[in-house]
Design a protein around this motif. Structure first.
Motif, PDB file in Angstrom:
ATOM      1  N   ASN A 157     -31.166  71.684 -33.542  1.00  0.00           N
ATOM      2  CA  ASN A 157     -31.687  71.406 -32.205  1.00  0.00           C
ATOM      3  C   ASN A 157     -30.842  72.181 -31.209  1.00  0.00           C
ATOM      4  OD1 ASN A 157     -33.451  70.291 -30.399  1.00  0.00           O
ATOM      5  ND2 ASN A 157     -32.271  68.412 -30.124  1.00  0.00           N
ATOM      6  N   TYR A 158     -31.482  72.618 -30.122  1.00  0.00           N
ATOM      7  CA  TYR A 158     -30.815  73.464 -29.149  1.00  0.00           C
ATOM      8  C   TYR A 158     -31.048  72.957 -27.729  1.00  0.00           C
ATOM      9  CZ  TYR A 158     -30.631  76.863 -32.953  1.00  0.00           C
ATOM     10  OH  TYR A 158     -30.388  77.495 -34.147  1.00  0.00           O
ATOM     11  N   ALA A 159     -30.080  73.226 -26.875  1.00  0.00           N
ATOM     12  CA  ALA A 159     -30.288  73.015 -25.452  1.00  0.00           C
ATOM     13  C   ALA A 159     -31.348  74.004 -24.968  1.00  0.00           C
ATOM     14  CB  ALA A 159     -28.983  73.232 -24.692  1.00  0.00           C
ATOM     15  N   ASP A 160     -32.147  73.576 -24.006  1.00  0.00           N
ATOM     16  CA  ASP A 160     -33.210  74.453 -23.504  1.00  0.00           C
ATOM     17  C   ASP A 160     -32.654  75.777 -22.987  1.00  0.00           C
ATOM     18  OD1 ASP A 160     -35.263  71.780 -22.088  1.00  0.00           O
ATOM     19  OD2 ASP A 160     -35.141  72.602 -24.122  1.00  0.00           O
ATOM     20  N   SER A 161     -31.461  75.729 -22.434  1.00  0.00           N
ATOM     21  CA  SER A 161     -30.889  76.920 -21.814  1.00  0.00           C
ATOM     22  C   SER A 161     -30.526  78.014 -22.815  1.00  0.00           C
ATOM     23  CB  SER A 161     -29.639  76.543 -21.012  1.00  0.00           C
ATOM     24  OG  SER A 161     -28.685  75.936 -21.846  1.00  0.00           O
ATOM     25  N   VAL A 162     -30.452  77.669 -24.104  1.00  0.00           N
ATOM     26  CA  VAL A 162     -30.054  78.677 -25.099  1.00  0.00           C
ATOM     27  C   VAL A 162     -31.131  78.939 -26.144  1.00  0.00           C
ATOM     28  CG1 VAL A 162     -27.638  78.000 -24.783  1.00  0.00           C
ATOM     29  CG2 VAL A 162     -28.940  77.088 -26.729  1.00  0.00           C
ATOM     30  N   LYS A 163     -32.224  78.204 -26.090  1.00  0.00           N
ATOM     31  CA  LYS A 163     -33.296  78.388 -27.075  1.00  0.00           C
ATOM     32  C   LYS A 163     -33.796  79.830 -27.051  1.00  0.00           C
ATOM     33  CE  LYS A 163     -35.178  73.712 -27.396  1.00  0.00           C
ATOM     34  NZ  LYS A 163     -36.295  72.809 -27.039  1.00  0.00           N
ATOM     35  N   MET A 223     -19.281  76.737 -39.918  1.00  0.00           N
ATOM     36  CA  MET A 223     -20.456  76.712 -39.061  1.00  0.00           C
ATOM     37  C   MET A 223     -20.379  77.896 -38.112  1.00  0.00           C
ATOM     38  SD  MET A 223     -21.646  73.743 -36.388  1.00  0.00           S
ATOM     39  CE  MET A 223     -20.124  73.872 -35.451  1.00  0.00           C
ATOM     40  N   TYR A 224     -21.533  78.435 -37.787  1.00  0.00           N
ATOM     41  CA  TYR A 224     -21.578  79.609 -36.917  1.00  0.00           C
ATOM     42  C   TYR A 224     -22.470  79.350 -35.709  1.00  0.00           C
ATOM     43  CZ  TYR A 224     -19.950  81.800 -41.237  1.00  0.00           C
ATOM     44  OH  TYR A 224     -19.252  82.118 -42.370  1.00  0.00           O
ATOM     45  N   LEU A 225     -22.209  80.100 -34.663  1.00  0.00           N
ATOM     46  CA  LEU A 225     -23.110  80.141 -33.525  1.00  0.00           C
ATOM     47  C   LEU A 225     -23.287  81.607 -33.154  1.00  0.00           C
ATOM     48  CD1 LEU A 225     -24.751  78.392 -31.509  1.00  0.00           C
ATOM     49  CD2 LEU A 225     -22.848  78.693 -29.912  1.00  0.00           C
ATOM     50  N   GLN A 226     -24.448  82.142 -33.488  1.00  0.00           N
ATOM     51  CA  GLN A 226     -24.776  83.513 -33.109  1.00  0.00           C
ATOM     52  C   GLN A 226     -25.372  83.480 -31.710  1.00  0.00           C
ATOM     53  OE1 GLN A 226     -24.295  86.522 -34.788  1.00  0.00           O
ATOM     54  NE2 GLN A 226     -24.966  87.409 -32.842  1.00  0.00           N
ATOM     55  N   MET A 227     -24.727  84.174 -30.797  1.00  0.00           N
ATOM     56  CA  MET A 227     -25.153  84.163 -29.395  1.00  0.00           C
ATOM     57  C   MET A 227     -25.600  85.567 -28.997  1.00  0.00           C
ATOM     58  SD  MET A 227     -22.179  81.742 -27.758  1.00  0.00           S
ATOM     59  CE  MET A 227     -20.887  82.945 -27.991  1.00  0.00           C
ATOM     60  N   ASN A 228     -26.871  85.697 -28.687  1.00  0.00           N
ATOM     61  CA  ASN A 228     -27.441  86.976 -28.265  1.00  0.00           C
ATOM     62  C   ASN A 228     -27.918  86.884 -26.822  1.00  0.00           C
ATOM     63  OD1 ASN A 228     -27.103  87.947 -30.930  1.00  0.00           O
ATOM     64  ND2 ASN A 228     -29.125  87.189 -31.524  1.00  0.00           N
TER      65      ASN A 228
END
Length: 117
Positions: free
Chosen positions: A58-64, A78-83
């Protein structure tokens, strides 16, 4: 459970970063893992979560559509790929886990992400 983040840094708007969170200790007891962030003067907010069992996310709307959370159970990471990063993504990013039958919260020390315009 101990959580250690890495991968933060300075990036220009539109760029990408990948955050990592390595878990150690009683990792089999982790129920949910996630990423939170806290910008200066703002409350800590949820960015994304991933459930241990089925891998639901699940994601915050701001990062979907821009961020992707994933987990490598074999590496307890755990990873968080941020583009497509934006200046408003600038914050300290924290790794979070809910552990055990009582879903006790555990936090990492945080890693700074700064996005320049």
């Amino acid at each position: 459970v101990q959580l250690v983040e890495s991968g933060g840094g300075l990036v220009q708007a539109g760029g990408s970063l990948r955050l990592s969170c390595v878990a150690s200790g009683s990792t089999d007891s982790i129920n949910i893992m996630g990423w939170y962030r806290q910008a200066p003067g703002k409350q800590r907010e949820l960015v994304a979560v991933i459930i241990s069992g089925g891998g639901g996310t699940n994601y915050a709307d701001s990062v979907k559509g821009r961020f992707t959370i994933s987990r490598d159970n074999g590496k307890n990471t755990m990873y968080l790929q941020m583009n497509s990063l934006k200046p408003e993504d600038t914050a300290v990013y924290y790794c979070h886990a809910r552990v055990g039958q009582l879903f006790r919260p555990h936090w990492g020390q945080g890693t700074q992400v700064t996005v320049s315009s």
